[in-house]
Write a protein that holds these residues in place. Sequence first.
Motif, PDB file in Angstrom:
ATOM      1  N   TYR A   1       0.912  -1.088  -0.069  1.00  0.00           N
ATOM      2  CA  TYR A   1      -0.020   0.069  -0.177  1.00  0.00           C
ATOM      3  C   TYR A   1       1.053   1.212  -0.107  1.00  0.00           C
ATOM      4  O   TYR A   1       1.970   1.083   0.348  1.00  0.00           O
ATOM      5  CB  TYR A   1      -1.069   0.051   1.346  1.00  0.00           C
ATOM      6  N   GLY A   2       0.263   2.456  -0.216  1.00  0.00           N
ATOM      7  CA  GLY A   2       1.179   3.504  -0.374  1.00  0.00           C
ATOM      8  C   GLY A   2       0.227   4.716  -0.774  1.00  0.00           C
ATOM      9  O   GLY A   2      -1.063   4.684  -1.174  1.00  0.00           O
ATOM     10  N   VAL A   3       0.853   6.007  -0.790  1.00  0.00           N
ATOM     11  CA  VAL A   3       0.089   7.147  -1.112  1.00  0.00           C
ATOM     12  C   VAL A   3       0.189   7.047  -2.725  1.00  0.00           C
ATOM     13  O   VAL A   3       1.603   7.106  -3.224  1.00  0.00           O
ATOM     14  CB  VAL A   3       0.828   8.550  -0.762  1.00  0.00           C
ATOM     15  N   LEU A   4      -0.460   6.970  -3.485  1.00  0.00           N
ATOM     16  CA  LEU A   4      -0.347   6.740  -5.120  1.00  0.00           C
ATOM     17  C   LEU A   4      -1.303   7.553  -5.880  1.00  0.00           C
ATOM     18  O   LEU A   4      -2.344   7.171  -6.384  1.00  0.00           O
ATOM     19  CB  LEU A   4      -0.718   5.435  -5.286  1.00  0.00           C
ATOM     20  N   PRO A   5      -1.106   8.911  -5.919  1.00  0.00           N
ATOM     21  CA  PRO A   5      -1.784   9.667  -6.807  1.00  0.00           C
ATOM     22  C   PRO A   5      -1.825   9.636  -8.179  1.00  0.00           C
ATOM     23  O   PRO A   5      -0.899   8.851  -8.648  1.00  0.00           O
ATOM     24  CB  PRO A   5      -1.069  11.022  -6.279  1.00  0.00           C
ATOM     25  N   PRO A   6      -2.931   9.949  -8.809  1.00  0.00           N
ATOM     26  CA  PRO A   6      -2.832   9.848 -10.260  1.00  0.00           C
ATOM     27  C   PRO A   6      -1.746  10.726 -10.763  1.00  0.00           C
ATOM     28  O   PRO A   6      -1.159  11.613 -10.300  1.00  0.00           O
ATOM     29  CB  PRO A   6      -4.185  10.565 -10.627  1.00  0.00           C
ATOM     30  N   SER A   7      -1.566  10.593 -12.288  1.00  0.00           N
ATOM     31  CA  SER A   7      -0.493  11.234 -12.832  1.00  0.00           C
ATOM     32  C   SER A   7      -0.582  10.934 -14.402  1.00  0.00           C
ATOM     33  O   SER A   7      -1.546  10.097 -14.773  1.00  0.00           O
ATOM     34  CB  SER A   7       0.820  10.485 -12.383  1.00  0.00           C
ATOM     35  N   SER A   8       0.112  11.841 -14.978  1.00  0.00           N
ATOM     36  CA  SER A   8      -0.053  11.507 -16.638  1.00  0.00           C
ATOM     37  C   SER A   8       1.036  12.458 -17.252  1.00  0.00           C
ATOM     38  O   SER A   8       1.955  12.973 -16.696  1.00  0.00           O
ATOM     39  CB  SER A   8      -1.361  12.175 -17.271  1.00  0.00           C
ATOM     40  N   ARG A   9       0.985  12.105 -18.601  1.00  0.00           N
ATOM     41  CA  ARG A   9       2.266  12.784 -19.613  1.00  0.00           C
ATOM     42  C   ARG A   9       1.584  14.060 -19.951  1.00  0.00           C
ATOM     43  O   ARG A   9       2.339  14.733 -20.839  1.00  0.00           O
ATOM     44  CB  ARG A   9       2.902  11.874 -20.652  1.00  0.00           C
ATOM     45  N   HIS A  10       0.345  14.345 -19.804  1.00  0.00           N
ATOM     46  CA  HIS A  10      -0.297  15.596 -20.365  1.00  0.00           C
ATOM     47  C   HIS A  10       0.279  16.846 -19.288  1.00  0.00           C
ATOM     48  O   HIS A  10       0.640  16.374 -18.314  1.00  0.00           O
ATOM     49  CB  HIS A  10      -1.869  15.427 -20.193  1.00  0.00           C
ATOM     50  N   GLN A  11       0.114  17.901 -20.055  1.00  0.00           N
ATOM     51  CA  GLN A  11       0.644  19.136 -19.444  1.00  0.00           C
ATOM     52  C   GLN A  11      -0.480  19.551 -18.156  1.00  0.00           C
ATOM     53  O   GLN A  11      -1.577  19.748 -18.542  1.00  0.00           O
ATOM     54  CB  GLN A  11       0.908  20.346 -20.239  1.00  0.00           C
ATOM     55  N   GLY A  12      -0.047  19.625 -17.063  1.00  0.00           N
ATOM     56  CA  GLY A  12      -0.541  20.464 -15.997  1.00  0.00           C
ATOM     57  C   GLY A  12      -1.763  19.549 -15.168  1.00  0.00           C
ATOM     58  O   GLY A  12      -2.558  20.254 -14.371  1.00  0.00           O
ATOM     59  N   GLY A  13      -1.812  18.528 -15.623  1.00  0.00           N
ATOM     60  CA  GLY A  13      -3.007  17.507 -14.941  1.00  0.00           C
ATOM     61  C   GLY A  13      -3.069  16.424 -15.511  1.00  0.00           C
ATOM     62  O   GLY A  13      -2.179  15.693 -15.758  1.00  0.00           O
ATOM     63  N   CYS A  14      -4.228  15.511 -14.995  1.00  0.00           N
ATOM     64  CA  CYS A  14      -4.613  14.393 -15.678  1.00  0.00           C
ATOM     65  C   CYS A  14      -5.970  13.880 -15.702  1.00  0.00           C
ATOM     66  O   CYS A  14      -6.948  14.752 -15.449  1.00  0.00           O
ATOM     67  CB  CYS A  14      -3.933  13.302 -14.795  1.00  0.00           C
ATOM     68  N   HIS A  15      -6.339  12.960 -16.493  1.00  0.00           N
ATOM     69  CA  HIS A  15      -8.078  12.734 -16.595  1.00  0.00           C
ATOM     70  C   HIS A  15      -8.283  11.774 -15.429  1.00  0.00           C
ATOM     71  O   HIS A  15      -7.478  10.920 -15.023  1.00  0.00           O
ATOM     72  CB  HIS A  15      -8.084  11.886 -18.011  1.00  0.00           C
ATOM     73  N   MET A  16      -9.503  12.059 -14.977  1.00  0.00           N
ATOM     74  CA  MET A  16     -10.132  11.254 -13.994  1.00  0.00           C
ATOM     75  C   MET A  16     -11.664  10.746 -14.678  1.00  0.00           C
ATOM     76  O   MET A  16     -12.442  11.540 -15.286  1.00  0.00           O
ATOM     77  CB  MET A  16     -10.392  12.143 -12.877  1.00  0.00           C
ATOM     78  N   LEU A  17     -11.785   9.793 -14.352  1.00  0.00           N
ATOM     79  CA  LEU A  17     -13.365   9.036 -14.741  1.00  0.00           C
ATOM     80  C   LEU A  17     -14.292   9.023 -13.738  1.00  0.00           C
ATOM     81  O   LEU A  17     -13.814   8.648 -12.540  1.00  0.00           O
ATOM     82  CB  LEU A  17     -13.032   7.655 -15.167  1.00  0.00           C
ATOM     83  N   MET A  18     -15.397   9.668 -13.990  1.00  0.00           N
ATOM     84  CA  MET A  18     -16.454   9.865 -13.111  1.00  0.00           C
ATOM     85  C   MET A  18     -17.262   8.569 -13.095  1.00  0.00           C
ATOM     86  O   MET A  18     -17.414   7.821 -13.802  1.00  0.00           O
ATOM     87  CB  MET A  18     -17.288  11.038 -13.373  1.00  0.00           C
ATOM     88  N   GLY A  19     -18.086   8.414 -11.824  1.00  0.00           N
ATOM     89  CA  GLY A  19     -18.714   7.275 -11.833  1.00  0.00           C
ATOM     90  C   GLY A  19     -19.991   7.047 -12.809  1.00  0.00           C
ATOM     91  O   GLY A  19     -20.504   6.138 -13.301  1.00  0.00           O
ATOM     92  N   ASP A  20     -20.343   8.048 -13.365  1.00  0.00           N
ATOM     93  CA  ASP A  20     -21.624   8.400 -14.432  1.00  0.00           C
ATOM     94  C   ASP A  20     -20.697   8.001 -15.941  1.00  0.00           C
ATOM     95  O   ASP A  20     -21.722   8.224 -16.702  1.00  0.00           O
ATOM     96  CB  ASP A  20     -22.084   9.466 -14.169  1.00  0.00           C
TER      97      ASP A  20
END
Length: 410
Positions: free
Chosen positions: A336-355
């Motif tokens: 286990y660990g602190v595992l934040p999202p990440s990406s190669r895009h500039q400035g942030g990342c995509h997140m999928l919502m439940g809907d």
Amino acid sequence: MKPLKSRIGFTLVELLVVIAIIGVLVGLLLPAVQAAREAARRMSCSNNFKQLGLGVHNYHSAFKQIPMQSGGTTNANNANTPSPESDVAGGHNRFRLSWLVGLTPYIEQQALWEQISNPLDPDGDSNAPFFQSMGPSPARSLTDHTANPYQPWLTNIPTLRCPSDPGVGLPAQGRTNYAASLGDSLHHSHYGHIRDDDGLLENSSNWERNAGAACRGFFRSRSVRRFADITDGLSNTFCAGEIATDLGDSDARTRPVQAVGQNLLNNAGFTQDCNGYLDPERPQFWVDATALATLTDAEDRRGYKWAYGRPLFTAVMICSPPNKVICMGADDPGEYGVLPPSSRHQGGCHMLMGDGAVKFITESIEAGSQETARCIVFNRAGAGHGDDSPFGLWGSLGTASVGEVIDGEF
């Protein structure tokens, strides 16, 4: 007297001026072309995520539950017998399959699902041994696969890859850039309510109670989850997050480092010890690898095994905002660990919502106090809902049934 002939061609000065103008135009055009290509890659990445979201909804329509993170098969008497990694005949996968395995027939990978869901002959000679249906443990190393390769776990699925992520090849097996959201608390995030000690997989009342209190995300390891469990609303809860896969370059977002001498379950300011390993001249990277308190196995890297339900490979924690460091526990390394999202895009990342909607979340999203909060949160005893997330708007989007109200756009 002969008439003067008209001059043909450019003078040297004129030629140099034309070359200079062309150079300026090319210099102006290249960034625009690169930006256009990245915009196309980012849109393709978003479309991949939408396909996964649609697959989750179709799966729920078929089975009245979402695909399980860390599900599969096991020997209830002894999860080490036969060995889920090395034994082929009569083996099992020790409840280690990721949420992505069950989605394969819903993301146009029916042929791959047929291989997984049926016994498979590794050498094709129609003689024993055969891999059992649902395959062996995805924790298998490349060495295990050398003797008897299980091809489905080694397959790179195009829908699971972000076009902006250049990671390819060994020592990874089948890579993924999309990972399940386990909420804002890392306690029990690796096992859920089923203990995995001394070769046994068993329910425990204490573990059940603690997992129910701490595992607050859309997915809960080794647990059946339904849309009805997402009482905060599908449109207000992260289903999954994007992750960058490791390139072997000591990137702090993809190479796990251990917080030496610290138990992440009790440590306020949970990544401060890991932050101490950052290179001051290149703050996105760790210092020289020889000085790192890191997991030594070259296969233990972010996104390297798409079929493995271990959080390092196929899960995100909603504690640190996007593109921050990953930090593993020293007391139970790699689990286990602190595992934040990440990406190669500039400035942030995509997140999928439940809907099924896909949102691009910036690194600057309001995420509470990162210096004092702990990445471990429990429900209040006897209360009808849990504690509000200490990670602000970011954390509230990671919890599934806490009763937090999302006010406005994000």
